[in-house]
Design a protein around this motif. Sequence first.
Motif, mmCIF file in Angstrom:
data_model
loop_
_atom_site.group_PDB
_atom_site.id
_atom_site.type_symbol
_atom_site.label_atom_id
_atom_site.label_comp_id
_atom_site.label_asym_id
_atom_site.label_seq_id
_atom_site.Cartn_x
_atom_site.Cartn_y
_atom_site.Cartn_z
ATOM 1 N N ALA A 101 0.826 -1.212 0.000
ATOM 2 C CA ALA A 101 0.000 0.000 0.000
ATOM 3 C C ALA A 101 0.862 1.264 0.000
ATOM 4 C CB ALA A 101 -0.918 0.021 1.216
ATOM 5 N N VAL A 102 0.425 2.240 -0.785
ATOM 6 C CA VAL A 102 1.046 3.562 -0.815
ATOM 7 C C VAL A 102 0.011 4.544 -0.294
ATOM 8 C CG1 VAL A 102 1.998 5.380 -2.287
ATOM 9 C CG2 VAL A 102 2.521 2.971 -2.765
ATOM 10 N N ARG A 103 0.443 5.422 0.606
ATOM 11 C CA ARG A 103 -0.460 6.423 1.162
ATOM 12 C C ARG A 103 0.099 7.816 0.912
ATOM 13 N NH1 ARG A 103 -0.312 2.279 4.408
ATOM 14 N NH2 ARG A 103 -2.217 1.116 4.771
ATOM 15 N N VAL A 104 -0.769 8.680 0.423
ATOM 16 C CA VAL A 104 -0.422 10.079 0.212
ATOM 17 C C VAL A 104 -1.280 10.888 1.178
ATOM 18 C CG1 VAL A 104 -0.340 11.995 -1.413
ATOM 19 C CG2 VAL A 104 0.092 9.652 -2.223
ATOM 20 N N ARG A 105 -0.640 11.592 2.070
ATOM 21 C CA ARG A 105 -1.339 12.423 3.056
ATOM 22 C C ARG A 105 -1.233 13.872 2.608
ATOM 23 N NH1 ARG A 105 0.769 13.990 8.843
ATOM 24 N NH2 ARG A 105 -1.148 14.777 9.770
ATOM 25 N N VAL A 106 -2.365 14.493 2.343
ATOM 26 C CA VAL A 106 -2.411 15.882 1.897
ATOM 27 C C VAL A 106 -2.972 16.726 3.025
ATOM 28 C CG1 VAL A 106 -3.298 17.489 0.160
ATOM 29 C CG2 VAL A 106 -2.808 15.108 -0.479
#
Length: 85
Positions: A50-55
């Motif tokens: 899993a890849v997570r991008v937190r904006v």
Amino acid sequence: MTATRAHETVLSFTYPSERRARVVADALGPEVGEIDDARSTATVDREGDAVRVRVLADDLVALRAGVNSWSRLVGVAERVGAGGE
């Protein structure tokens, strides 16, 4: 840039393998900090497949712009990374 932001979202992408997730995360890595502005910032991390991008953003307009930008970047990373498979 402020230490805390009023708004936050996390985009999570799951891939068929850890290797594929690593390719996408590695492609996104150089963009972290490069497309930040005074109203928003983002981080990228990978855990297994899993890849997570937190904006994080100061306002909803900046949050929407950040989510749109990072979604496009993930799409490009997926397409480019698929070329090596």
